[in-house]
Write a protein that holds these residues in place. Structure first.
Motif, PDB file in Angstrom:
ATOM      1  N   ALA A 132       0.826  -1.223   0.000  1.00 12.19           N
ATOM      2  CA  ALA A 132       0.000   0.000   0.000  1.00 12.19           C
ATOM      3  C   ALA A 132       0.853   1.262   0.000  1.00 12.19           C
ATOM      4  O   ALA A 132       0.390   2.329  -0.412  1.00 12.19           O
ATOM      5  CB  ALA A 132      -0.931   0.000   1.205  1.00 12.19           C
ATOM      6  N   ILE A 153      -4.579  -0.153  -5.484  1.00 16.17           N
ATOM      7  CA  ILE A 153      -4.855   0.851  -4.445  1.00 16.17           C
ATOM      8  C   ILE A 153      -6.329   0.825  -4.053  1.00 16.17           C
ATOM      9  O   ILE A 153      -6.674   0.894  -2.869  1.00 16.17           O
ATOM     10  CB  ILE A 153      -4.440   2.259  -4.945  1.00 16.17           C
ATOM     11  CG1 ILE A 153      -2.939   2.423  -4.779  1.00 16.17           C
ATOM     12  CG2 ILE A 153      -5.169   3.368  -4.198  1.00 16.17           C
ATOM     13  CD1 ILE A 153      -2.442   2.377  -3.332  1.00 16.17           C
ATOM     14  N   ALA A 159      -7.561   0.063  -0.363  1.00 16.07           N
ATOM     15  CA  ALA A 159      -8.317   1.099   0.366  1.00 16.07           C
ATOM     16  C   ALA A 159      -9.558   0.506   1.034  1.00 16.07           C
ATOM     17  O   ALA A 159     -10.115   1.116   1.948  1.00 16.07           O
ATOM     18  CB  ALA A 159      -8.715   2.224  -0.588  1.00 16.07           C
ATOM     19  N   VAL A 200      -2.526   3.251   2.962  1.00 14.89           N
ATOM     20  CA  VAL A 200      -3.058   3.920   1.758  1.00 14.89           C
ATOM     21  C   VAL A 200      -3.301   5.401   2.073  1.00 14.89           C
ATOM     22  O   VAL A 200      -2.958   6.288   1.277  1.00 14.89           O
ATOM     23  CB  VAL A 200      -4.374   3.240   1.289  1.00 14.89           C
ATOM     24  CG1 VAL A 200      -4.967   4.009   0.096  1.00 14.89           C
ATOM     25  CG2 VAL A 200      -4.135   1.785   0.915  1.00 14.89           C
TER      26      VAL A 200
END
Lengths: 542, 73
Positions: free
Chosen positions: A89, A99, A103, A114
């Motif tokens: 991340a 990503i 997330a 993240v």
């Protein structure tokens, strides 16, 4: 993103002997994968092998490498261990799909990683993370300097105190967000105000706690750090400020050298040591491991690893890295301590002392007359704290002195809980031990000392009250030693120590002189080396 | 140990043994000086300590207090 671990010895081996270098890398990947995972010069095939390593810390290390290939990153993004996904991340080269998946990861620390990224705008996930159910994540968004103002404003309006408090740590807050924070009832924290005041006036606070708070700010420049050091000086009560100064990224060489000279406490020793010598090279870990092959050790010795100088089965090769770095590697790996302390203790030249200390940390040091190793940086850096020293076995026991001391402490505030015989015996031991220590009321007889010891042995005292016996046992690295090294190697080791002596930390704190004294008193030091040492240190009085 | 101090210590230990346990416990918990005197006497009686003048005085005072307690009882 983690920076790569340097290794000048491996780098040199790659030039001197490419085939030998390859064999060393293969050996390390096979038997010590954790040691090599941060080394810069791994090729994609090495990285692929390490990415499927059983140990999740190794996989996380691979995911943290800047040069981790996209396909490997994609695999690691689906790793079963959160620590590995967390490392992915934070990687700058991840795809939008990765990503977005991370997330929404079930683990909050992955989402937190993240939320630390400053490139989230391209994926439109600011709002999603700002509304995360865990405030660990939304607080990180509040501190993110790239976070858009509308998102910050929505976080202010949401009203979570912790989120608004942390938002003050965001270095890119606009005036309108600051005003909104104040209006919402969350004034700037002290460190923020201290920095603002220092920026506006150039005046430093006079309070030591405030100075330390101010030092948490990375924006202080070298001049400000110097002014802080001038203000706090070398007083024994200001070690916490000096320790923070040592860790500050703006501290330059001159300031660090001054801090070395002023250091009086373990916080400072720890901060400065980490600052000067932060890394243990993969080649050093290899030289300190019983798992690597003899061929690997021979190749690293050929490239000039300093541990070759205390490997009695390898030919003499001058140390390649600069002497302070070389000595620091021998200290970090405990190889020089293993070589010298072990032999000096076995020969009865000096004893190794160990004691339990709940406040300052357990002590382990070579008892060299005239050295304050029990409480100074020599004991702290060379011996203290490590519990996994397989060549020295430690046994706790209670002697008459320990028993009386422990009872004397209890006698300070003895509480009677009953008057049975055994309870009165314990109380009696506490009262007479305390009286013997602090009053002129009585003297304990030999029979009394024996009775106190017998009573104490039935009780459960803190480990700090016990003595520790150190027994030197077989070393897992039998080739590491000094006495059996050829005179040429002893001479090279002396050269290394003398060359390292000019480095401020190794010199000022007496680390080099400690090892010189060890060499001078070692019963197997060859005559030419001893003569050189006598000239440098003067002939020993004992 | 002088004979009279040894005698005092024996008397203290003897009195301790005859006192009601609750009374003794309360006295020990409430009066540190008394507790010290009693513990010194107990130790001296068993040859575990040699009492100096100050210690012997504490034992003497403890005997008086203990005797008063025994009388009250």
């Amino acid at each position: 993103m983690a920076s790569f671990t340097p290794d000048p010895v491996l780098d040199r081996l790659s030039i001197l002997d490419p085939a030998g270098y390859r064999a060393v890398l293969d050996d390390l990947i096979a038997v010590l994968p954790g040691s090599i995972v941060g080394y810069a010069a791994l090729n994609p095939a090495d990285i692929a092998v390490l990415a499927s390593e059983e140990d999740e810390a190794v996989r996380a290390g691979i995911a943290a490498r800047e040069d981790c290939p996209p396909e490997v990153l994609a695999d690691l993004a689906r790793d079963s261990h959160a620590a590995v996904r967390q490392a992915v991340a934070g990687h700058p080269q991840v795809t939008a799909a990765i990503i977005q998946a991370l997330a929404a990861d079930p683990d909050q620390w992955v989402r937190w990683a993240v939320a630390r990224r400053v490139d989230l705008s391209q994926w439109g996930i600011w709002e999603q993370l700002a509304q995360d159910p865990e405030d660990l994540v939304s607080r990180q968004i509040a501190m993110n300097p790239a976070c858009p103002e509308p998102v910050l404003m929505s976080l202010v309006a949401a009203g979570d105190f912790g989120v608004r408090w942390d938002m003050w740590s965001n270095p890119a807050l606009s005036d309108s967000v600051k005003a909104a924070l104040v209006l919402s009832g969350v004034e700037a924290p002290e460190n923020y105000r201290l920095v603002a005041e220092w920026n506006a006036t150039g005046n430093l606070p006079t309070d030591h706690d405030q100075l330390r708070t101010l030092l948490n700010h990375p924006g202080l420049d070298t001049a400000a750090l110097r002014a802080i050091l001038d203000q706090v000086g070398a007083g024994p009560n200001t070690y916490a400020v000096r320790s923070s100064l040592a860790e500050h990224p703006s501290a330059d060489e001159d300031l660090l050298a001054d801090l070395v000279r002023k250091a009086t406490y373990r916080w400072e020793w720890r901060s400065l040591w980490k600052r000067y010598y932060p890394d243990t090279w993969p080649s050093t870990l290899a030289m300190a491991s019983p798992a690597v092959s003899d061929a690997t050790r021979a190749a690293l010795n050929m490239a000039g690893h300093p541990a070759g100088l205390i490997s009695t089965d390898l030919p003499p090769v001058p140390c390649f890295p600069d002497a302070p770095e070389g000595l620091a590697q021998l200290i970090r790996s405990e190889l020089l301590v293993r070589a010298l302390w072990r032999e000096l203790a076995l020969s009865g030249t000096f004893a190794i002392q160990a004691w339990n200390d709940n406040l300052e940390g357990n002590k382990f040091f070579l008892d060299v007359p005239g050295e304050d190793a029990g409480s100074g940086p020599i004991g702290y850096l060379l011996g203290g704290y490590s519990e996994d020293r397989e060549w020295a076995q430690m046994t706790s026991y209670l002697d008459e002195h320990d028993a009386q001391r422990a009872f004397a402490n209890l006698g300070e505030e003895w509480e009677f809980e009953g008057v049975e015989e055994w309870q009165l015996d314990e109380a009696m031991c506490a009262f007479i031990s305390n009286a013997a220590d602090w009053t002129d009321d009585l003297t304990i007889t030999p029979a009394g000392a024996a009775f106190i010891l017998e009573t104490a042995s039935e009780m459960d005292f803190d480990s700090e009250d016990l003595s520790t016996k150190v027994t030197i046992v077989e070393s897992a690295l039998p080739h590491i030693g000094f006495g059996a090294a050829a005179p040429a190697k002893q001479d090279l080791l002396l050269d290394l120590l003398l060359d390292a002596r000019s480095q401020v930390l190794l010199g000022e704190w007496g680390l080099v002189d400690h090892f010189l004294t060890c060499l001078q008193h070692h019963p197997s030091t060859c005559q030419p080396v001893r003569a050189r040492l006598d000239q440098i240190l003067g002939k020993p009085s004992v | 140990m002088e004979r009279d101090v040894a005698q005092v210590c024996r008397e203290v230990v003897d009195l301790m043994g005859r006192l009601d346990e609750d009374v003794l416990l309360e006295a020990l918990a409430d009066d540190t000086e008394l507790a010290a005197g009693l513990m010194y006497a107990r130790a001296a009686n068993r040859g575990l300590v040699e009492l100096h003048e100050a210690g012997a005085e504490k034992v003497q005072r403890a005997l008086i207090t203990l005797a008063e307690l025994a009388e009250e009882e």
